[in-house]
Design a protein around this motif. Structure first.
Motif, short mmCIF file in Angstrom:
data_model
loop_
_atom_site.label_atom_id
_atom_site.label_comp_id
_atom_site.label_asym_id
_atom_site.label_seq_id
_atom_site.Cartn_x
_atom_site.Cartn_y
_atom_site.Cartn_z
N ASN A 1 0.83 -1.20 0.00
CA ASN A 1 0.00 0.00 0.00
C ASN A 1 0.87 1.26 0.00
O ASN A 1 1.50 1.58 1.01
N PRO A 2 0.92 1.99 -1.11
CA PRO A 2 1.77 3.18 -1.18
C PRO A 2 1.28 4.35 -0.33
O PRO A 2 2.00 5.33 -0.13
N ASN A 3 0.07 4.24 0.18
CA ASN A 3 -0.51 5.33 0.98
C ASN A 3 -0.20 5.20 2.47
O ASN A 3 -0.58 6.07 3.26
N LEU B 1 9.33 -1.31 2.20
CA LEU B 1 10.12 -1.30 0.98
C LEU B 1 10.84 0.02 0.75
O LEU B 1 11.96 0.06 0.24
N ASP B 2 10.21 1.12 1.16
CA ASP B 2 10.80 2.44 0.94
C ASP B 2 12.13 2.59 1.67
O ASP B 2 13.02 3.31 1.21
N TYR B 3 12.27 1.92 2.81
CA TYR B 3 13.48 2.06 3.62
C TYR B 3 14.67 1.31 3.02
O TYR B 3 15.81 1.57 3.39
N PHE B 4 14.41 0.39 2.12
CA PHE B 4 15.49 -0.41 1.56
C PHE B 4 15.79 -0.08 0.09
O PHE B 4 16.56 -0.78 -0.55
N LYS B 5 15.20 0.99 -0.39
CA LYS B 5 15.52 1.44 -1.74
C LYS B 5 16.99 1.89 -1.79
O LYS B 5 17.48 2.54 -0.88
N GLY B 6 17.67 1.51 -2.85
CA GLY B 6 19.07 1.89 -2.98
C GLY B 6 20.03 0.96 -2.26
O GLY B 6 21.24 1.21 -2.24
#
Length: 259
Positions: free
Chosen positions: A52-54, A59-64
């Protein structure tokens, strides 16, 4: 050493897998995971938001980073629940490497229902999943799971979150002898020395969650698990000396100078 952990079509430089539960927040989860050197973090997809992108999304914390998500079916109690959960997850994320767990006793032991796990494994394998299967420390069941298509066997060391360490070391060794796929000791580890011991028994890898997340200093414990896993693997590969009931002199007594 070029000593990769190979699970199905996937290769990992680290033999330590970490969990994402029981941390105080996602930032601490990320910092401890990076300190562990792990390339794989397991996530309970029925409990943690990864679709849920909202909402705040792990997942956002492990980007990059080079860390992959290993979705698990924690909270599933039948083969049907696990199968449906993974189908929906793959459709939403495209991830096809999974940790399959079907719990049989939700009140006290959190032990797996191995019959339901085998049923789910057979179906999910036919659908193209790479499967790491959580199970009891039973070599017969381990072999059945391998025959059902499991790409890795994950026997418990002790009940989930107990911190008791390996209760049946012979069973871990028996499982290693019974199957050809990787054996990853999962659940019940309490400290870094437990990880080293498991690796010295011949395990191919470790999964640790509570021992790291609930430590007084999660980042330091994660780093300790990192090096303990490496040390245990090297010790196993080096080949330990046989155990003997009596002392053996480090230096030979032949040619000893007498006074």
């Amino acid at each position: 050493m070029n000593d990769k952990l190979i699970v199905g079509k996937y290769e990992f430089n680290s033999r330590l897998i970490v969990g994402s539960g029981k941390y105080k927040d996602f930032q601490t989860t990320k910092e401890a995971t990076l300190a562990s050197g792990s390339e794989l973090i397991t996530v309970a997809i029925r409990r943690v938001n990864i679709t849920n992108p909202n909402e705040e999304n792990l997942l956002d914390y492990f980007k990059g980073t080079n860390i992959k998500l290993l979705p698990n079916s924690a909270g599933c109690f039948t083969a049907e629940e696990a199968i449906t959960t993974f189908r929906l997850m793959r459709e939403a994320t495209g991830i096809d490497i999974i940790k399959l767990e079907v719990i049989g006793d939700a009140k006290k032991t959190l032990y797996p229902d191995v019959i339901e796990t085998i049923k789910a494994c057979e179906i999910l394998k036919k659908e193209g999943f790479t499967i790491m299967a959580y199970t009891s420390d039973d070599p017969i069941i381990a072999k059945r799971l391998e025959d059902a298509g499991a790409d890795a066997i994950m026997p418990l060391a002790a009940p989930i979150g107990s911190g008791l360490g390996i209760q049946n070391p012979y069973n871990i060794a028996f499982i290693r002898d019974a199957v050809k796929v990787p054996v990853l000791v999962d659940a019940g580890l309490g400290c870094a020395s437990d990880a080293s011991y498991a690796m010295e028994l011949g395990a191919d890898g470790i999964l640790a969650n509570t021992a790291i997340a609930q430590a007084q200093n999660p980042m330091a414990m994660a780093e300790a698990f990192r090096y303990a896993t490496i040390a245990g693997r090297l010790s196993y590969q080096a080949g330990r000396i046989p155990k003997k009931p009596y002392a053996t002199a480090s230096s030979p007594i032949d040619g000893l100078i007498h006074f």
